[in-house]
Design an enzyme around this catalytic site. Structure first.
Site, PDB file in Angstrom:
ATOM      1  N   LYS A  10       0.854  -1.199   0.000  1.00 22.10           N
ATOM      2  CA  LYS A  10       0.000   0.000   0.000  1.00 22.10           C
ATOM      3  C   LYS A  10       0.887   1.246   0.000  1.00 22.10           C
ATOM      4  O   LYS A  10       2.046   1.206   0.413  1.00 22.10           O
ATOM      5  CB  LYS A  10      -0.958   0.021   1.189  1.00 22.10           C
ATOM      6  CG  LYS A  10      -0.297   0.105   2.565  1.00 22.10           C
ATOM      7  CD  LYS A  10      -0.030   1.529   3.050  1.00 22.10           C
ATOM      8  CE  LYS A  10       0.780   1.513   4.337  1.00 22.10           C
ATOM      9  NZ  LYS A  10       1.630   2.623   4.603  1.00 22.10           N
ATOM     10  N   LEU A  98       5.629   0.470   3.166  1.00 23.47           N
ATOM     11  CA  LEU A  98       4.711  -0.055   2.150  1.00 23.47           C
ATOM     12  C   LEU A  98       3.796  -1.144   2.720  1.00 23.47           C
ATOM     13  O   LEU A  98       3.068  -1.799   1.973  1.00 23.47           O
ATOM     14  CB  LEU A  98       5.507  -0.622   0.965  1.00 23.47           C
ATOM     15  CG  LEU A  98       6.369   0.408   0.218  1.00 23.47           C
ATOM     16  CD1 LEU A  98       7.289  -0.291  -0.784  1.00 23.47           C
ATOM     17  CD2 LEU A  98       5.491   1.427  -0.505  1.00 23.47           C
ATOM     18  N   GLY A 100       4.403  -4.069   3.840  1.00 24.85           N
ATOM     19  CA  GLY A 100       4.693  -5.426   3.371  1.00 24.85           C
ATOM     20  C   GLY A 100       4.404  -6.475   4.435  1.00 24.85           C
ATOM     21  O   GLY A 100       3.703  -7.460   4.167  1.00 24.85           O
ATOM     22  N   SER A 103       0.680  -6.734   5.113  1.00 25.23           N
ATOM     23  CA  SER A 103      -0.047  -7.363   4.019  1.00 25.23           C
ATOM     24  C   SER A 103       0.174  -8.877   4.034  1.00 25.23           C
ATOM     25  O   SER A 103      -0.754  -9.654   3.770  1.00 25.23           O
ATOM     26  CB  SER A 103       0.402  -6.753   2.684  1.00 25.23           C
ATOM     27  OG  SER A 103      -0.513  -7.072   1.683  1.00 25.23           O
ATOM     28  N   ASP A 135      -1.885  -1.458  10.491  1.00 23.84           N
ATOM     29  CA  ASP A 135      -2.153  -1.436   9.050  1.00 23.84           C
ATOM     30  C   ASP A 135      -2.819  -2.716   8.549  1.00 23.84           C
ATOM     31  O   ASP A 135      -3.206  -2.798   7.384  1.00 23.84           O
ATOM     32  CB  ASP A 135      -0.839  -1.255   8.268  1.00 23.84           C
ATOM     33  CG  ASP A 135      -0.352   0.183   8.275  1.00 23.84           C
ATOM     34  OD1 ASP A 135      -1.166   1.091   8.566  1.00 23.84           O
ATOM     35  OD2 ASP A 135       0.836   0.405   7.973  1.00 23.84           O
TER      36      ASP A 135
HETATM   37  O1  C5P Z   1       0.457  -1.121  15.112  1.00 24.91           O
HETATM   38  P1  C5P Z   1       1.878  -1.276  14.701  1.00 24.91           P
HETATM   39  O2  C5P Z   1       2.591  -2.346  15.486  1.00 24.91           O
HETATM   40  O3  C5P Z   1       2.065  -1.447  13.229  1.00 24.91           O
HETATM   41  O4  C5P Z   1       2.581   0.099  15.052  1.00 24.91           O
HETATM   42  C1  C5P Z   1       3.968   0.227  15.129  1.00 24.91           C
HETATM   43  C2  C5P Z   1       4.289   1.437  15.976  1.00 24.91           C
HETATM   44  O5  C5P Z   1       3.890   2.621  15.299  1.00 24.91           O
HETATM   45  C3  C5P Z   1       3.560   1.486  17.301  1.00 24.91           C
HETATM   46  O6  C5P Z   1       4.287   0.813  18.297  1.00 24.91           O
HETATM   47  C4  C5P Z   1       3.471   2.970  17.584  1.00 24.91           C
HETATM   48  O7  C5P Z   1       4.694   3.426  18.105  1.00 24.91           O
HETATM   49  C5  C5P Z   1       3.326   3.564  16.196  1.00 24.91           C
HETATM   50  N1  C5P Z   1       1.931   3.835  15.825  1.00 24.91           N
HETATM   51  C6  C5P Z   1       1.250   4.865  16.465  1.00 24.91           C
HETATM   52  N2  C5P Z   1      -0.059   5.108  16.135  1.00 24.91           N
HETATM   53  C7  C5P Z   1      -0.680   4.381  15.180  1.00 24.91           C
HETATM   54  C8  C5P Z   1       0.004   3.341  14.520  1.00 24.91           C
HETATM   55  C9  C5P Z   1       1.305   3.086  14.861  1.00 24.91           C
HETATM   56  O8  C5P Z   1       1.798   5.552  17.321  1.00 24.91           O
HETATM   57  N3  C5P Z   1      -1.951   4.653  14.880  1.00 24.91           N
END
Ligand code: C5P
Length: 289
Positions: A10, A98, A100, A103, A135
């Site tokens: 994406k 992206l 990856g 996904s 994501d």
């Molecule tokens: O949810 P995910 O593990 O992909 O997010 C990685 C990091 O990105 C989180 O630990 C956080 O620090 C940050 N993040 C955030 N707010 C979001 C998505 C991600 O602060 N909505």
């Protein structure tokens, strides 16, 4: 039974960070769309356990891999005794902005839903996906959408008009957590105009889409990695009509209408950047099964 699932990348056409939440995440508002650069995930049922192999030397093969964690989550939640071997044919650059890894995880959720006849709806798969990463819900649904909340509140949008997407990934990866950690909300100078982007998508207005590309995380990633700025400048010079960093970076994408221009941008960037791709916007095609 063997199942193959396509896991497309994406890009963010817009990305705004509204505020920091109590749970440490941020409330976001972004427009995401899938592009035709995809990993392929092959799933093979085994008698027990989870094993994972990949064509890339850059992804872990254990529970640090989001695809592995997706299988573990499904097995635990639904009490599945059988196992699965996950083979990731990696084409999407890693730690690139992206989605990856997200996904791949979404593809495993969808594939195991079929393999083990779980009968889960897209909404149920997206809710499971949120337990793995912000994501993942978007990656379960694909297409084009506004994503709000952590990224899981999705409003479908018309997909962009057909065009070429040039992706250029600098050699280093970027940690999303570090970028969000370094973001100073009070210092954000320019925010995306979401209404203008939605309007441009509704009108299939390519120039309007290019004019409204905007990502507040550029303000963190670009000072830390000046190569991202140089890539953006080069993409514009060689013919990119709308150019932006995707997600938390460091991948830069450029939108162009014509194939000849796409070739020129790719040739112009080779030599500066080893990982350069020219792919199509996925459009409304639901090509991720
Ligand atoms: O949810 P995910 O593990 O992909 O997010 C990685 C990091 O990105 C989180 O630990 C956080 O620090 C940050 N993040 C955030 N707010 C979001 C998505 C991600 O602060 N909505």
């Amino acid at each position: 039974m063997d199942i193959s699932v396509k896991a497309p990348a994406k890009i963010n056409l817009t990305l705004d960070v509204l505020h920091r939440r109590e749970d440490g995440y941020h409330d976001l508002e972004m427009v995401m769309t899938t592009v035709d650069l995809a990993d392929r995930i092959d799933l093979t049922e085994t008698s027990s356990g989870i094993s994972l192999e990949s064509t890339s030397g850059f992804v872990p093969h254990d529970d640090r891999n989001l695809a592995y964690r997706a299988a573990a989550l499904i097995k635990k939640r639904f009490g599945i005794q059988k196992g699965v071997h996950i083979h990731i044919h990696k084409h999407i650059p890693v730690a690139a902005g992206l989605a990856g890894g997200s996904s791949d995880a979404a593809a495993v959720l969808k594939g195991l839903n079929r393999m083990w006849d779980l009968g889960l709806s897209v909404e149920e798969l997206a809710a499971l996906g949120l337990e793995l990463g912000s994501d993942v819900p978007f990656c379960v649904t694909g297409g084009t959408a506004i994503a709000r909340g952590r990224g899981e509140i999705l409003t479908p949008l018309p997909s962009p008009p057909p065009c070429w997407v040039i992706l250029a990934k600098p050699p280093h990866g970027v940690s999303t957590a570090e970028v969000f950690g370094a973001l100073r909300l009070e210092d954000i100078r320019k925010r995306p105009d979401l209404d203008a982007m939605v309007e441009a998508l509704r009108n299939q207005d390519f120039d309007g889409i290019c004019r409204n590309l905007s990502n507040v995380l550029e303000e963190v990633t670009i000072p830390a990695y000046p190569q991202v700025r140089r890539l953006k400048e080069r993409m514009i010079r060689f013919g990119g009509e709308g150019v932006l960093m995707s997600g938390s970076g460091p991948t830069v994408f450029g939108l162009v209408r014509r194939e000849n221009t796409a070739k020129r941008v790719v040739n112009g960037l080779r030599g500066f950047c080893r990982q350069v791709y020219a792919v199509r916007m996925m459009g409304g095609l639901e090509a991720n099964t």
